[in-house]
Design an enzyme around this catalytic site. Structure first.
Site, PDB file in Angstrom:
ATOM      1  N   ASN A 111      27.408 -22.855  12.309  1.00 33.45           N
ATOM      2  CA  ASN A 111      26.064 -22.680  11.761  1.00 33.45           C
ATOM      3  C   ASN A 111      24.878 -22.530  12.717  1.00 33.45           C
ATOM      4  O   ASN A 111      24.094 -21.705  12.678  1.00 33.45           O
ATOM      5  CB  ASN A 111      25.464 -23.803  10.699  1.00 33.45           C
ATOM      6  CG  ASN A 111      26.644 -23.926   9.375  1.00 33.45           C
ATOM      7  OD1 ASN A 111      27.407 -23.152   9.370  1.00 33.45           O
ATOM      8  ND2 ASN A 111      26.592 -25.084   8.767  1.00 33.45           N
ATOM      9  N   HIS A 157      -8.014  12.507  -0.054  1.00 35.60           N
ATOM     10  CA  HIS A 157      -7.637  13.095  -1.329  1.00 35.60           C
ATOM     11  C   HIS A 157      -7.022  14.433  -1.023  1.00 35.60           C
ATOM     12  O   HIS A 157      -6.531  15.000  -2.050  1.00 35.60           O
ATOM     13  CB  HIS A 157      -8.500  13.444  -2.376  1.00 35.60           C
ATOM     14  CG  HIS A 157      -9.530  12.128  -2.664  1.00 35.60           C
ATOM     15  ND1 HIS A 157      -9.267  11.175  -3.532  1.00 35.60           N
ATOM     16  CD2 HIS A 157     -10.643  11.610  -1.902  1.00 35.60           C
ATOM     17  CE1 HIS A 157      -9.969  10.354  -3.590  1.00 35.60           C
ATOM     18  NE2 HIS A 157     -11.177  10.503  -2.538  1.00 35.60           N
ATOM     19  N   SER A 278      18.505  26.890   6.306  1.00 35.08           N
ATOM     20  CA  SER A 278      18.974  26.682   4.976  1.00 35.08           C
ATOM     21  C   SER A 278      20.360  27.605   4.893  1.00 35.08           C
ATOM     22  O   SER A 278      20.414  28.700   5.479  1.00 35.08           O
ATOM     23  CB  SER A 278      17.939  27.343   4.021  1.00 35.08           C
ATOM     24  OG  SER A 278      18.763  27.722   2.735  1.00 35.08           O
ATOM     25  N   GLN A 323      25.257 -14.994   5.478  1.00 36.92           N
ATOM     26  CA  GLN A 323      26.111 -14.112   6.114  1.00 36.92           C
ATOM     27  C   GLN A 323      25.752 -12.689   5.819  1.00 36.92           C
ATOM     28  O   GLN A 323      25.740 -11.858   6.605  1.00 36.92           O
ATOM     29  CB  GLN A 323      27.721 -14.267   5.756  1.00 36.92           C
ATOM     30  CG  GLN A 323      28.539 -13.475   6.655  1.00 36.92           C
ATOM     31  CD  GLN A 323      29.987 -13.795   6.197  1.00 36.92           C
ATOM     32  OE1 GLN A 323      30.308 -14.633   6.938  1.00 36.92           O
ATOM     33  NE2 GLN A 323      30.866 -13.217   5.393  1.00 36.92           N
TER      34      GLN A 323
END
Ligand code: ARG
Length: 467
Positions: A111, A157, A278, A323
């Site tokens: 631990n 905006h 592409s 863990q």
């Protein structure tokens, strides 16, 4: 069947499914080096208490070095019973040096060991990420300095608002990264506290010298409470928040660049090195690097939210749930390392189309300047705003540009308009009037550049911790 580290009280066998479910070695083996470092320091500290003779400590330290060598050279062979990195290293140490290896874990628990490993590991990764961030900021500041004369439309905006310097836009992103760097330095200080010597939860019974351990492992200090030490994953949560916010900043840069590199905007063009084509449409050049930065920001937020859910409601001290801290942490570190370097690469190689940016400046973007012209003649701003709006409408009605309105036409809207109104129709002047601190004038942008250059030159303080 393998012998378990904790096997003493058990008589039944572990279900093989449970064995795999319980195991963390497949991912925590990344911690091999820091686990060895922590153990070597611990062996030294044990020798100082007299629990190990110096010969025993030396055998353990050298044995651990041999284990490290196996990991480094890819020769370490794991066995079925290796539950996690701690068990694997100790099992191998025992094979190499015999039963004296069994003394290493005296007073220590996995631990406090794992809490130590995580901090040691993260500390070093933070130092590296801090350097990548520094590099990104450096590239952007250099560009901002070199291209300070270019003007572009500024948006609110996503509607054209007012002209700004391209550098001002770039620096808007840089400041968010500079704050990320500061935050990283701040959290690095909290990572840099040593939990080793806390035992399983209640503390170390052998008067282990924790200050000595901190010094050996180059930590700034030791954690204050053993129960907290083995429970605490705040440093992971904090790092993941940092990672998320940094990715959100990169994602917003990415979004701007995706828009600005579109055919419709055409302000910038990404280098081929950071674009892809592409498989179907031969004309396409896609900003995949930027789309991935945007996409991966979601992934890192997932790492953060997952860890926070794991931590919620855990009873005090160690629980196996913890863990689950590793995979999100590793994922975020890897994602940030890639993203910061890609962002720097994109920014250092993209080309700016100054002509397209200049052509996109439209007279309506100077209507605020028209109102400000009247303000300077003593007309209250609320009124001038209205008058400038009326001028925009008048030009629209006449199907002419705002800048083509004559002084006589403007004077029908307000008597304060005079021949000098023509000076308003100048984008450069508009930008340079925003000269108060933080504005888009050449001077105000230069001040930002100088401040960031000084900050860069002062160095990356968090980058030195644990590096
Ligand atoms: N593999 C464990 C983890 O990552 C190490 C600590 C295990 N401690 C325990 N008491 N079972 O959290």
């Amino acid at each position: 069947m393998s012998v378990k580290l904790w096997g003493g009280r058990f008589s039944g066998k572990t279900d093989p499914l449970m064995e795999a479910f319980n195991a963390s070695l497949p991912f925590d083996k990344r911690l091999w080096r820091v686990d060895i470092l922590g153990s070597q320091a611990y062996a030294k500290a044990l020798a100082r208490t007299g629990l190990l003779t110096s010969a025993e400590a030396e055998a353990i330290i050298a044995g651990l070095e041999a284990v490290a060598g196996e990991w480094a050279e890819g020769r370490f062979t794991t066995t079925a019973g290796d539950e996690d990195i701690h068990t694997a290293n100790e099992r191998r140490l025992t094979e190499l040096i015999g039963e004296v290896a069994g003394k290493l874990h005296t007073g220590r628990s996995r631990n406090d060991q794992i809490a130590t490993d995580m901090r040691l590991w993260l500390r070093k990764e933070i130092a590296l990420l801090r350097r990548y961030l520094h590099g990104l900021i450096g590239v952007a500041v250099e560009r901002a300095a070199a291209e300070i004369d270019l003007l572009m439309p500024g948006y609110t905006h996503l509607q054209p608002a007012q002209p700004v310097r391209w550098s001002h836009w770039l620096l808007a992103h840089v400041w968010s990264w500079q704050r990320d760097a500061e935050r990283l330095d701040e959290l690095q200080r909290r990572v840099n506290q040593l939990p080793l010597g806390s035992g399983a939860l209640a503390g170390n019974p052998f008067a282990i010298d924790r200050a000595f351990l901190a010094q050996e492992l180059d930590f700034a200090g030791v954690t204050a409470n053993s129960m907290d030490s083995v429970s605490d994953r705040d440093f992971v949560a904090e790092f993941l928040f940092w990672a998320t916010l940094t990715m959100i900043h990169l994602s917003r840069l990415a979004e701007d660049l995706i828009i600005y590199s579109s055919r419709e905007f055409g302000f910038v063009s990404l280098a081929d090195a950071y674009s892809t084509g592409s498989s179907l449409m031969p004309q396409k050049k896609n900003p995949d690097s930027m789309e991935l930065l945007r996409g991966k920001s979601g992934r890192v937020f997932g790492d953060l939210s997952g860890l926070l859910m794991t931590m919620k409601g855990l009873p005090t001290t160690y629980n196996k749930d913890l863990q689950e801290d590793k995979e999100p942490l590793f994922d975020a570190v890897d994602t940030l390392a890639g993203s910061l370097q890609i962002a720097a690469g994109v920014l250092s190689t993209l080309t700016v189309n100054a002509g397209r940016m200049a052509q996109s400046l439209v007279p309506e973007m100077l209507s605020t300047d028209l109102a400000e012209y009247l303000v300077r003649k003593g007309v209250p701003f609320r009124e001038t705003h209205h008058i400038a709006g009326a001028a925009v409408r008048m030009a629209e009605d006449l199907h002419i540009s705002l800048t083509a309105l004559s002084v006589d036409q403007l004077r029908t809207l307000h008597p304060a308009f005079a021949a000098d109104v023509i000076e308003v129709w100048d984008y450069q002047r508009s930008v340079d009037q925003r000269d108060a601190e933080g504005g888009s004038s050449r001077r105000a942008v230069s001040v930002q550049i100088e401040a960031l250059q000084a900050w860069l030159a002062a160095g990356a303080d968090g980058a030195s911790i644990g590096a």
